[in-house]
Design an enzyme around this catalytic site. Structure first.
Site, mmCIF file in Angstrom:
data_model
loop_
_atom_site.group_PDB
_atom_site.id
_atom_site.type_symbol
_atom_site.label_atom_id
_atom_site.label_comp_id
_atom_site.label_asym_id
_atom_site.label_seq_id
_atom_site.Cartn_x
_atom_site.Cartn_y
_atom_site.Cartn_z
ATOM 1 N N GLY A 45 -8.329 -1.276 -4.133
ATOM 2 C CA GLY A 45 -7.295 -0.510 -3.446
ATOM 3 C C GLY A 45 -5.971 -1.225 -3.616
ATOM 4 O O GLY A 45 -5.931 -2.450 -3.811
ATOM 5 N N GLN A 50 2.690 -3.230 -1.549
ATOM 6 C CA GLN A 50 2.248 -4.433 -2.263
ATOM 7 C C GLN A 50 2.936 -4.600 -3.612
ATOM 8 O O GLN A 50 2.911 -5.675 -4.197
ATOM 9 C CB GLN A 50 0.728 -4.406 -2.482
ATOM 10 C CG GLN A 50 -0.058 -4.576 -1.196
ATOM 11 C CD GLN A 50 -1.547 -4.565 -1.467
ATOM 12 O OE1 GLN A 50 -2.142 -3.512 -1.617
ATOM 13 N NE2 GLN A 50 -2.145 -5.748 -1.559
ATOM 14 N N CYS A 108 -7.691 -9.378 -0.089
ATOM 15 C CA CYS A 108 -6.480 -8.590 -0.318
ATOM 16 C C CYS A 108 -5.758 -9.168 -1.523
ATOM 17 O O CYS A 108 -5.629 -10.386 -1.626
ATOM 18 C CB CYS A 108 -5.587 -8.666 0.921
ATOM 19 S SG CYS A 108 -4.061 -7.732 0.746
ATOM 20 N N LEU A 109 -5.283 -8.296 -2.415
ATOM 21 C CA LEU A 109 -4.607 -8.795 -3.620
ATOM 22 C C LEU A 109 -3.345 -9.570 -3.281
ATOM 23 O O LEU A 109 -2.894 -10.404 -4.074
ATOM 24 C CB LEU A 109 -4.290 -7.636 -4.571
ATOM 25 C CG LEU A 109 -5.518 -6.922 -5.170
ATOM 26 C CD1 LEU A 109 -5.079 -5.744 -6.023
ATOM 27 C CD2 LEU A 109 -6.389 -7.879 -5.968
ATOM 28 N N HIS A 150 -8.225 -0.546 5.380
ATOM 29 C CA HIS A 150 -7.460 -1.718 4.920
ATOM 30 C C HIS A 150 -6.130 -1.278 4.293
ATOM 31 O O HIS A 150 -5.071 -1.830 4.603
ATOM 32 C CB HIS A 150 -8.304 -2.516 3.918
ATOM 33 C CG HIS A 150 -7.604 -3.688 3.316
ATOM 34 N ND1 HIS A 150 -7.964 -4.992 3.578
ATOM 35 C CD2 HIS A 150 -6.551 -3.771 2.458
ATOM 36 C CE1 HIS A 150 -7.148 -5.812 2.921
ATOM 37 N NE2 HIS A 150 -6.290 -5.091 2.219
ATOM 38 N N GLU A 151 -6.178 -0.265 3.415
ATOM 39 C CA GLU A 151 -4.961 0.166 2.710
ATOM 40 C C GLU A 151 -3.993 0.882 3.661
ATOM 41 O O GLU A 151 -2.777 0.732 3.546
ATOM 42 C CB GLU A 151 -5.311 1.075 1.523
ATOM 43 C CG GLU A 151 -6.186 0.422 0.455
ATOM 44 C CD GLU A 151 -5.641 -0.905 -0.057
ATOM 45 O OE1 GLU A 151 -4.406 -1.077 -0.109
ATOM 46 O OE2 GLU A 151 -6.461 -1.789 -0.382
ATOM 47 N N HIS A 154 -1.770 -1.378 5.349
ATOM 48 C CA HIS A 154 -0.640 -1.839 4.527
ATOM 49 C C HIS A 154 0.593 -0.950 4.709
ATOM 50 O O HIS A 154 1.713 -1.462 4.752
ATOM 51 C CB HIS A 154 -1.001 -1.865 3.038
ATOM 52 C CG HIS A 154 -1.681 -3.118 2.592
ATOM 53 N ND1 HIS A 154 -1.091 -4.364 2.671
ATOM 54 C CD2 HIS A 154 -2.901 -3.330 2.032
ATOM 55 C CE1 HIS A 154 -1.932 -5.282 2.188
ATOM 56 N NE2 HIS A 154 -3.036 -4.671 1.796
HETATM 57 NI NI NI Z 1 -4.714 -5.561 0.921
#
Ligand code: NI
Length: 199
Positions: A45, A50, A108-109, A150-151, A154
């Protein structure tokens, strides 16, 4: 084009993102770039903030969870249907979350190399527009729900570390500071707020 992913500590990640409309300039290209960026970083995701765009959009592709679940053991019910879970969510609204809370070690990236257990409800009822601005209203569960939750966080400026206990967060402080300074080994393109350049 692969875009640099903002690292922990960047103020864009803490901002509540804005809604967008069909006329958002370069939307198609941005979505394509976000997919390329997510795949290059082996994520499931990626949210627009991000990559430095403070808009309410995220993309998902849960298929790596299908491979993980297919290891010859008992079927993983949380992975049912995940191989086809590839979508763009625009201006999403979580209408309701229900079911038991369950713990999962999220990553998380934007926060490389850290995984911590986060508890979230099983099911999520969400309405959203797709990339063609068609409205959808759906219920997801298992890993699909987890990725969405999660997304979705963000686009509200929330990171998974915000869900941890104060003690857990305190134990991570040093590692999180190091990530902001670029003192972490990552094999994808990132932009670190404390060194002001991408690599
Ligand atoms: Ni993340």
């Amino acid at each position: 084009m692969i875009l640099p992913i903002l690292a922990y500590g960047d103020p864009v990640l803490k901002k509540e993102a804005e809604e967008l409309n069909k006329a958002f300039p370069g939307l198609k290209g941005l979505i394509a770039d976000m997919y390329e960026t997510m795949y290059a970083a082996q994520g499931v995701g990626l949210a627009a903030p991000q990559v430095g765009k403070s808009i309410r959009m995220f993309i998902v592709d849960g298929s790596p969870f299908a491979d993980d679940a297919d290891d010859g053991e008992e079927p993983d019910l949380k992975a049912v249907g995940i191989e086809n879970f590839k979508k763009v969510f625009i201006n999403p609204i979580i209408e309701e979350e229900e079911g038991e809370e369950w713990g999962f070690h999220e990553g998380c990236l934007s926060i490389p190399k850290i995984r911590e257990e986060v508890f979230r409800k099983e099911k999520v009822h969400i309405s959203y527009y797709d990339e063609n601005f068609q409205l959808h209203d759906e219920v997801f569960d298992g890993y699909a729900a987890r990725i969405i939750q999660h997304e979705y966080d963000h686009v509200d400026g929330i990171l998974f570390t915000d869900h941890l206990s104060p003690l857990k967060r305190r134990l991570l402080t040093k590692r999180l500071q190091n990530i902001s300074k670029g003192e972490v080994k990552v094999d994808y393109k990132m932009k670190f707020p404390k060194i002001k350049k991408s690599r």
